[in-house]
Design an enzyme around this catalytic site. Structure first.
Site, PDB file in Angstrom:
ATOM      1  N   LEU A   1     -12.259  31.084  -9.899  1.00 52.93           N
ATOM      2  CA  LEU A   1     -11.054  30.884  -9.100  1.00 52.93           C
ATOM      3  C   LEU A   1     -10.300  29.612  -9.932  1.00 52.93           C
ATOM      4  O   LEU A   1      -8.990  29.544  -9.859  1.00 52.93           O
ATOM      5  CB  LEU A   1     -11.430  30.002  -7.891  1.00 52.93           C
ATOM      6  CG  LEU A   1     -11.893  30.950  -6.667  1.00 52.93           C
ATOM      7  CD1 LEU A   1     -12.672  29.936  -5.730  1.00 52.93           C
ATOM      8  CD2 LEU A   1     -11.071  31.792  -6.285  1.00 52.93           C
TER       9      LEU A   1
ATOM     10  N   GLY B   1     -11.189  23.955 -15.413  1.00 52.96           N
ATOM     11  CA  GLY B   1     -10.550  22.925 -16.015  1.00 52.96           C
ATOM     12  C   GLY B   1     -11.244  22.319 -17.158  1.00 52.96           C
ATOM     13  O   GLY B   1     -12.187  22.958 -17.755  1.00 52.96           O
TER      14      GLY B   1
ATOM     15  N   LYS C   1     -18.480  25.173  -7.601  1.00 54.57           N
ATOM     16  CA  LYS C   1     -17.941  24.400  -8.677  1.00 54.57           C
ATOM     17  C   LYS C   1     -19.317  24.197  -9.806  1.00 54.57           C
ATOM     18  O   LYS C   1     -20.213  23.677  -9.333  1.00 54.57           O
ATOM     19  CB  LYS C   1     -17.379  23.128  -8.332  1.00 54.57           C
ATOM     20  CG  LYS C   1     -16.804  22.070  -9.717  1.00 54.57           C
ATOM     21  CD  LYS C   1     -16.097  20.996  -9.075  1.00 54.57           C
ATOM     22  CE  LYS C   1     -15.448  20.540 -10.344  1.00 54.57           C
ATOM     23  NZ  LYS C   1     -14.549  19.477  -9.881  1.00 54.57           N
TER      24      LYS C   1
ATOM     25  N   ASP D   1      -6.285  10.974  -8.453  1.00 53.16           N
ATOM     26  CA  ASP D   1      -5.970  12.279  -9.201  1.00 53.16           C
ATOM     27  C   ASP D   1      -5.247  13.191  -8.439  1.00 53.16           C
ATOM     28  O   ASP D   1      -5.209  14.220  -8.546  1.00 53.16           O
ATOM     29  CB  ASP D   1      -7.305  13.097  -9.545  1.00 53.16           C
ATOM     30  CG  ASP D   1      -7.393  13.827 -10.619  1.00 53.16           C
ATOM     31  OD1 ASP D   1      -6.546  13.718 -11.537  1.00 53.16           O
ATOM     32  OD2 ASP D   1      -8.258  14.777 -10.651  1.00 53.16           O
TER      33      ASP D   1
END
Length: 321
Positions: free
Chosen positions: A48, A51, A71, A163
């Site tokens: 998906l 980073g 994640k 962020d």
């Protein structure tokens, strides 16, 4: 479960209580971390996102068939405390409708730390921002209202998100009627002292860009207000307002002059697509002095006003997001 009780307490804690509650949640989670290989319980469907620090996979639970986002952070480059902190912050905030929902499952495999949360199959906000155009104004306002609610919730818990950027706003429909904030690795308690440790980016507030104090600057919600203003500018124009929030950036220099005078003739060229109301809204969020910066909720005063001029499509090229 003790973890569930700690999550509820951390979510309810505000102000100075938040760091203490989070540390307690970290300890509990470290003790209950599930050690397993991903393939044992989950089928990987596709990636998906990816980073600097990890990647996110769409998976399904092999027995229940439940779709989830997983994640994964490499153990080789991620400290256990860093992983636990991001997971626990996200878990403590997940009750808000505009913050990503969590499944309450944290795992450790031979190579990764990981946690599971609800999948956003319409990607993120950066995927729909068109250069020189942005996104439709109704969608921008939908985003703004939901992000104000999420950020106010985070701030009420004594935390600063730190962020805000399009990549961290996940879409659950293409018109932005339902969006969710994700990625809490940089979230810190209000008052934490920070100094700039990486390069200045468009979202970096000027008080951090010019950090001279070796001890750092105590952070508060004004940092999020600044980054929120930059995000809204991107949504409305398809550009960053500047590359760096430093005086030697010509776009930022023009902005500083306008902030000082407030005169219409000093409005930077690439801001002329905005209505007077939208320019005033962003000028308030992007006040150079953090003490004079309006809170994120100030945006709500402008949601019933037009934000973008219809004839603003031929402005000078600025900085693409």
């Amino acid at each position: 479960m003790a973890e569930s009780s700690a999550v509820a307490a951390a979510a309810a804690a505000g102000g100075t209580a938040a760091p203490t509650m989070l540390e307690e949640l970290l300890e509990i989670t470290a003790q209950s971390l599930v050690r397993t290989e991903v393939a044992e319980h989950y089928e990987v469907i596709r990636e998906l996102g990816r980073g600097k620090y990890g990647h996110v996979m769409l998976v399904t639970h092999r027995q229940r068939g439940t779709p989830m986002a997983l994640k994964l952070l490499p153990k080789a480059s991620t400290k256990l405390h860093t992983f636990l902190y991001e997971y626990c912050v996200a878990l403590s905030l997940a009750t808000h409708p505009a913050i990503i929902g969590m499944f309450g499952i944290a795992i450790e495999s031979s190579q990764y730390y990981g946690f599971l949360y609800e999948p956003a199959l319409h990607k993120d906000l950066i995927s729909i921002i068109k250069p020189r155009d942005g996104i439709p104004e109704p969608a921008a306002k939908q985003c703004a209202k939901q992000l104000v609610s999420a950020l106010e919730f985070i701030h009420s818990r004594g935390l600063v998100y730190r962020d805000i950027k399009p990549e961290n706003v996940l879409l659950f429909d293409p018109e932005c009627r339902r969006i969710k904030l994700t990625d809490f690795g940089l979230t810190r308690p209000k008052g934490t002292k920070l100094k700039l440790v990486a390069g200045v980016i468009p979202y970096t507030a000027p008080e951090l860009s010019n950090t001279a104090d070796a001890q750092g600057v105590p952070i508060d919600s004004s940092l999020d207000a600044w980054a929120f203003g930059v995000l809204l500018f991107c949504l409305l124009t398809g550009y960053f307002p500047w590359e760096q929030s430093l005086p030697d950036d010509p776009f930022f220099e023009d902005f500083m002059q306008w902030q000082e005078t407030g005169l219409e003739e000093d409005l930077p060229r690439h801001w002329k697509r905005l209505t007077a109301e939208a320019a005033l809204m962003l000028r308030s969020l992007l006040a150079l002095d953090p003490a004079k910066r309006c809170p994120v909720s100030g945006v709500l005063r402008y949601v019933d006003c037009p934000w973008r001029l219809e004839d603003g499509n031929s402005q000078e090229t600025a900085v693409k997001p």
